[in-house]
Write a protein that holds these residues in place. Sequence first.
Motif, PDB file in Angstrom:
ATOM      1  N   VAL A  55       0.861  -1.170   0.000  1.00 32.59           N
ATOM      2  CA  VAL A  55       0.000   0.000   0.000  1.00 32.59           C
ATOM      3  C   VAL A  55       0.905   1.230   0.000  1.00 32.59           C
ATOM      4  N   CYS A  56       0.398   2.340  -0.532  1.00 33.77           N
ATOM      5  CA  CYS A  56       1.209   3.551  -0.627  1.00 33.77           C
ATOM      6  C   CYS A  56       0.322   4.783  -0.463  1.00 33.77           C
ATOM      7  N   ASP A  57       0.658   5.618   0.513  1.00 39.18           N
ATOM      8  CA  ASP A  57      -0.130   6.834   0.761  1.00 39.18           C
ATOM      9  C   ASP A  57       0.575   7.676   1.829  1.00 39.18           C
ATOM     10  N   SER A  89      -7.066   4.638   7.371  1.00 39.20           N
ATOM     11  CA  SER A  89      -7.767   3.627   6.586  1.00 39.20           C
ATOM     12  C   SER A  89      -7.999   2.345   7.387  1.00 39.20           C
ATOM     13  N   LEU A 103      -2.865   6.258   5.635  1.00 41.57           N
ATOM     14  CA  LEU A 103      -2.690   4.820   5.865  1.00 41.57           C
ATOM     15  C   LEU A 103      -3.261   4.419   7.216  1.00 41.57           C
ATOM     16  N   TYR A 123      -1.897  -5.639   7.037  1.00 48.30           N
ATOM     17  CA  TYR A 123      -1.672  -6.150   5.680  1.00 48.30           C
ATOM     18  C   TYR A 123      -0.956  -7.491   5.655  1.00 48.30           C
TER      19      TYR A 123
END
Length: 323
Positions: free
Chosen positions: A229-231, A239, A236, A316
């Motif tokens: 995931v990337c943010d 979420s 992050l 994750y």
Amino acid sequence: MRMATPTGNERVRDYPEEAVIRIEGLRKSYGKVIAVDGVDLEVRRGEVFGILGPNGAGKTTTLEMIEGLRKPDSGEIEVAGYDAVRETEKLKKIVGVQLQTTALFDYLSIEETLGLFADLYGADSSPERIRKLLEMVSLTEKAKARVDQLSGGQQQRLSMALALVNDPKVVFLDEPTTGLDPQARRNMWDLVRDIQRQDRTVVLTTHYMEEAEELCDRVAVMDHGKILVCDTPLALIRSLDVDATVLVTVEGDLDGTLEQLPGVDNVEREDNEVRLRTRSTQETITGLMGLAAERGVRLHNLSVRSANLEDVFISYTGRSLRE
Ligand SMILES: Nc1ncnc2c1ncn2[C@@H]1O[C@H](COP(=O)(O)OP(=O)(O)OP(=O)(O)O)[C@@H](O)[C@H]1O
Ligand SMILES: [Mg+2]
């Protein structure tokens, strides 16, 4: 966003989404080991971008391919308009790579080392330029000292200065704070922010989640060669369903009941120490108090830790970053 600092750069604010690095379908194996397994990424101009992951995740391999130092098996990498696989010579002029200090000559002085590297890059090696670099990394007093006379933190700062000799647009730092004490780590963070303020993009790797959270505008979480995931760190964390972790010492037997408390997602025990991951801190604590009173169990050291990037990693991968 941290880019919009008072001393920050206007152009960065005008074009916040401009990609300076574009990666598509990047793959690299070493024999049977798949080190990088289909990575797509975009790094924006002027940001501090972090690749966060445990040992062996593929961070260094990814970085070295972007730097043009390692050839991918497949995939596309574009850095500031150059093809990182086919235009490595051009790439060298615009990127700065933080080298491992072990590769330096112990018997040269700090200023000689900087001069040597500047010459190797065909960059400005004038005394003024060297002075400026030394000032930037707070090593002015050590100009005449030999490399082997520097502390660990000073050596890291020297390697940072070396990454800047060619006045690069993009700076790559591979675990810039590993092995440093907390104070030296904070100094290094300040230095990274200084570099960002000079209209440079910084890409760094780390396995410290506090570092990623504190320093990076955006973070790619990497594991087993893949970006999970990337943010932004905040996005992050937001979420997640997780609200917080409740930590408490339990004197007595609450086995089997903690999982039933309202809001609780996950329970970890180590002797008397209990960690409850919760979606609702208030409900969980209220429930816990009631349960303890009912069972005549005493609770100590009750504390609440807000959700962080560690929780993102756990959600994750099902395991902790430190394992
Ligand atoms: N030169 C090499 N030859 C063979 N295998 C390698 C080589 N370099 C890396 N690997 C393997 O590729 C995988 C990814 O390694 P890489 O160094 O990219 O991970 P990393 O995320 O940087 O880890 P660390 O946090 O320990 O620095 C690992 O399984 C590693 O053992
Ligand atoms: Mg590495």
